[in-house]
Structures are given as C-alpha cells and as structure tokens.
Scaffold this motif. Structure first.
Motif, PDB file in Angstrom:
ATOM      1  N   ASP A  24       0.839  -1.207   0.000  1.00  0.00           N
ATOM      2  CA  ASP A  24       0.000   0.000   0.000  1.00  0.00           C
ATOM      3  C   ASP A  24       0.874   1.257   0.000  1.00  0.00           C
ATOM      4  O   ASP A  24       2.099   1.181   0.081  1.00  0.00           O
ATOM      5  CB  ASP A  24      -0.958  -0.024   1.195  1.00  0.00           C
ATOM      6  N   ALA A  26       1.165   3.737   2.214  1.00  0.00           N
ATOM      7  CA  ALA A  26       1.918   4.008   3.442  1.00  0.00           C
ATOM      8  C   ALA A  26       3.165   3.122   3.471  1.00  0.00           C
ATOM      9  O   ALA A  26       4.239   3.549   3.932  1.00  0.00           O
ATOM     10  CB  ALA A  26       1.036   3.757   4.657  1.00  0.00           C
ATOM     11  N   ARG A  29       5.762   4.659   1.261  1.00  0.00           N
ATOM     12  CA  ARG A  29       6.373   5.812   1.933  1.00  0.00           C
ATOM     13  C   ARG A  29       7.440   5.354   2.930  1.00  0.00           C
ATOM     14  O   ARG A  29       8.502   5.949   3.044  1.00  0.00           O
ATOM     15  CB  ARG A  29       5.284   6.639   2.632  1.00  0.00           C
ATOM     16  N   GLY A  71      -4.872   2.623   0.050  1.00  0.00           N
ATOM     17  CA  GLY A  71      -4.918   3.776   0.945  1.00  0.00           C
ATOM     18  C   GLY A  71      -5.945   4.777   0.466  1.00  0.00           C
ATOM     19  O   GLY A  71      -7.032   4.400   0.008  1.00  0.00           O
ATOM     20  N   GLN A  75      -3.072   9.625   1.782  1.00  0.00           N
ATOM     21  CA  GLN A  75      -1.846   8.805   1.753  1.00  0.00           C
ATOM     22  C   GLN A  75      -1.024   9.113   0.506  1.00  0.00           C
ATOM     23  O   GLN A  75       0.208   9.104   0.533  1.00  0.00           O
ATOM     24  CB  GLN A  75      -2.197   7.304   1.762  1.00  0.00           C
TER      25      GLN A  75
END
Ligand code: NOJ
Length: 469
Positions: A24, A26, A29, A71, A75
């Motif tokens: 996903d 997040a 990231r 997300g 996000q």
C-alpha cells in the motif's frame, strides 16, 4: 530526467503497512529511503486507482481516487510530499485506452466506448476475439473483456481524460507512464486487420502474428490524440508504453519525453542481437530502457540468473532514462511458471512481493502475503546492503556512475560475443557467452560485475566491466 533512473513499484507487492498482505501507499512511503540509498531519480507506481482488479489496477473504475486496498488520497499526498522532500519524482501510471467494465462511465456513457453490430477479426492482447457481447451489440476490449476500450474520437472522452491527467499533476505527481498507448486510436471504420505480410518486429501471440495489426491499433491520426494528452500535462514527464518496434515510434516520440524500447527487453542474451536492438533503438529519438517489468518478467528470468548482473550493467549504462523493476536490484527470482492464481494471462510469477529481509515474509507484511515470496532467504535487501560483492551494491554503484557518463554514445565492434560501447570517457563491455573472451577495455577498470571479472585482458563468462580513460 533525461538520463535518470526510474524505479518501478508494483504497489501490491512492494510493502504492506497494515497487515492485509497487500502492499500500500503508506508502505511505499516507509521504504522511500531504500530508493534514496539506491540513488534513483524517480519512482513509477503501477496503477493505484479504484479497481475491481481484474487486471490489478489496469482496469480503472475511477481515475481520480485511490483504491482502499492501497490507501486514500491523503496517503497519496503524504507519499508525494515525502518523495519530493527526498528529491524523488513521482510518476503515476495512466490508463487512457480502456476503463474497467465497472467504471460508472460504461453504464452512464456507453457512447464513450467502441461498439459494433458484429465483431471484426481484431484479437485481444490476451487471446481470442477483442469483442464481447452486450445488449445485442459488441463492445471492443483490446485487453480483458473487463476492460472496454474508450473511444478517443469522442471529445467528451478526451475532456474527461484530460481532467484526470490534470488531477494528479495538480496534486503533485511529476508525470505519467502512459499505458498501452499504441491502442489509443483504431480504424474508425473498424475494418478487419489484413493478413500479415512481414514480421511485426516484436514478439506477438501466434494468432496476432498472422495479422498486420494495422487497423486495430496505431491509427494514422494518433498524433492528434497524443497532442491532447500533452496539452493536459504541460511539461510533465511522459513515457509511453508503445508496443511497436522503434522504427515506428513516431508520432509517440513527438509528444512524449520517452518511449519504452521493447526490442531490447525482448532480445535474447546474444551479443549480435542485443547490439542490433540497441543500435536500431538509439537511431530513434527518446528511447527509455527497460529490460524487465510486471508483464514480461524479471532480469534473472529474462536473461538467465547468471546474466542478471551484466543485464543490470547494460540497462544502467545506456543513454536515456532507464527503468528498474523493484526486486531486480537484488536479483530476485520469479514464481513458478504456470501458477495463475490471480492473473489469467499468467503474469503472477513476475509480481511476487519484495524481499526486504530473509524471513519467510521477507519484511513485506506481518500478515499473509497475497502471493508467497520467492527466494527471501537467498536474496534480500538487508543481506545484500552491506555486502560490497552483492548485486545490490553493484546496482547502486552503476546508478552512481551514470551521472558521470554524459550524453555521448558510440557502439563499438568488440568482436563475437561482446556488447561494447563508449559513453564519453567510459567504455562498457559485456560478455554474453559462456567462454572467457578477450576485450580491449580502455583506461582504468572502474566497475565489474564481480571481483576478478576482467583479468589479463579477458572478460569472464557472463560478466561485464567498465573502464574509464
Ligand atoms: C500494459 C500493462 O503493463 C499491463 O499490465 C496491462 O495488462 C495492459 N497494459 C492493459 O492495461
């Protein structure tokens, strides 16, 4: 971006943050520092839009949102901001040629799609007729039946897609990889594809290869539609997935910054054929190099495990943007062929999760991964990061060296079995054979695919080396 390295993220398989076994935003990231450490310039994410996932996001059910499995828009914003803070650009994947059959447009605006009373002989990329029946007529699907083709001759379609393109750029995206763009415009009279009179120039399914494919794609007025894409995108970076040999890149190369060079991706690991693919492609403007991806497979599978390092050297030393598929920096393996739990076209094996560490779940998820990991114990980021002899270290060194290579490119005739070229003051040489071969590598040795690859003027089997004047 002209010479940059773009790292391809397949979002389902990069990093899961919530334990549902699917990667996903997040998660992406949280792993950006890997990309920074590697030294890449940008990331490209395969589609993250709402989708029933018949083609894992290449069946878009809403162009201006994020699928909940990945997300939400917040996000996306957080990811883009974090990427920009680190100097990384973010490329989205736009799918302009078709939507999901579940996109509301298909119900609300059937005239935005391509219909016929009777199917013609066009063939879908995944086999069989490209037409499916619906309400007494047939709609066109160049890919899965769940992916009806949009009619880019309808100005309302163009307007809607321009809105979508602007939406992500306004939110901070830096450009797009443009999906299946040679399918944007077809023959308006929907005439049959005539029989093939010469080879297409890139691998095709057996049934497709029998046809000239001159009406089902790449219509002569495609440039007008590409101009509309460019108009909406301003000077954002656009790379086109154009499944045509490089000699036919026009008009795509007129409107896009780069075009994927499929001749090289499909070339067997044979010096003569690799050279021919590189020379044909570099004669055209704007090649973008790609030797692996989520459709065609990984470096180690495409070119053989023993050639994976040399393939990475080739990919990362050619002139123009280079696209590196997640996991290829560690030489990650593929899943078993023929196992098609999800993708009916058999591409699951190229999409297994990223291997961050040696545990069975590879640090990818705390839950049950949507596909098992392939070889985390043998190949993982943590295990290779501090090992100067690892493939990961080699890839990182090659990316760092790229910045010094300059623009000049000159193929060299280095003899049977060797692919060699000059990049400014550097000479790259790759032995594609299983025999040690003599190479005249000018200057001082600066990178080799493995310690001792170049010895006494001979390049070891399956090895590559770079010298600097
Ligand atoms: C190319 C994408 O890379 C592939 O995964 C997809 O199935 C087709 N285009 C259709 O969108």
């Amino acid at each position: 971006m002209r010479d940059g390295v773009v790292y391809q993220i397949y979002p389902r398989s990069f990093q899961d943050s919530d334990g549902d076994g699917v990667g996903d935003l997040a998660g992406i990231r949280s792993r950006l520092d890997h990309l920074v450490w590697l030294g890449v310039d940008a990331l490209w994410m395969s589609p993250i839009y709402p989708s029933p996932m018949a083609d894992f996001g290449y069946d878009v059910a809403g162009y201006m949102d994020v699928d909940p499995v990945f997300g939400d828009l917040a996000q996306f914003d957080a990811l883009t901001e974090a990427a920009h803070e680190r100097g990384l650009r973010v490329l989205m994947d736009v799918v302009p040629c078709h939507t999901s059959i579940e996109h509301p447009w298909f119900r609300e605006h059937p005239d935005w799609y391509i219909w016929a009373d009777r199917p013609n002989n066009w063939i879908s990329a995944f086999g069989g007729s490209a037409w499916a029946p619906r309400d007494g007529r047939y709609y066109l699907h160049s890919f899965y039946p769940e992916q009806p083709d949009l009619d880019w001759r309808n100005p309302e379609v163009i307007e809607a897609m321009q809105d979508a393109l602007r939406f992500w750029l306004d939110r901070g995206a830096d450009g797009y990889r443009v999906d299946a763009i040679d399918r944007l415009l077809k023959d308006p009279q929907l005439r049959d594809d005539p029989p093939a009179s010469q080879p297409f120039g890139l691998p095709l399914r057996e049934d497709e290869a029998k046809l000239a494919l001159t009406n089902s794609r790449n219509a002569p007025d495609t440039g007008a539609a590409l101009a509309k894409i460019r108009e909406a995108c301003g000077d954002a970076f656009l790379v086109g997935e154009v499944y045509l040999p490089s000699a036919r890149w026009q008009p795509y190369s007129d409107y896009f910054d780069a075009v994927f060079a499929f001749e090289l991706l499909h070339s067997p690991w044979d010096a003569h054929l690799l050279r021919a693919a590189i020379e044909a492609t570099t004669r055209q403007p704007r090649p973008a190099w790609v030797m692996s991806n989520h459709d065609f497979g990984r470096l180690s599978a495409r070119f053989g495990e023993r050639n994976a390092r040399a393939a990475a050297m080739l990919l990362l030393t050619l002139p123009g943007p280079a696209f590196l598929y997640q996991g290829d920096e560690i030489g990650q393996g593929e899943g078993p062929p023929g196992a098609t739990r999800f993708d009916r076209a058999g591409r699951d094996r190229h999409r297994h999760p990223m291997q961050w560490e040696g545990s069975p779940r590879g640090g990818f998820t705390t839950g049950e991964p949507w596909l098992p990991l392939t070889d985390p114990a043998e190949r993982n980021v943590a295990g290779q990061r501090d090992d100067p002899t690892s493939m990961l270290s080699l890839v990182r060194e090659l990316i760092a060296l790229r910045r010094e290579l300059g623009e000049q490119f000159e193929p060299l005739d280095a003899g049977e079995g060797i692919v060699a070229f000059r990049r400014g003051g550097h000479t790259v040489a790759i032995n594609t054979t299983s025999e040690p071969l003599r190479v005249a590598l000018e200057g001082e040795l600066c990178i080799q695919t493995a310690a001792g690859a170049l010895q006494d003027g001979r390049l070891a089997p399956h090895a590559g080396a770079i010298g600097v004047d």
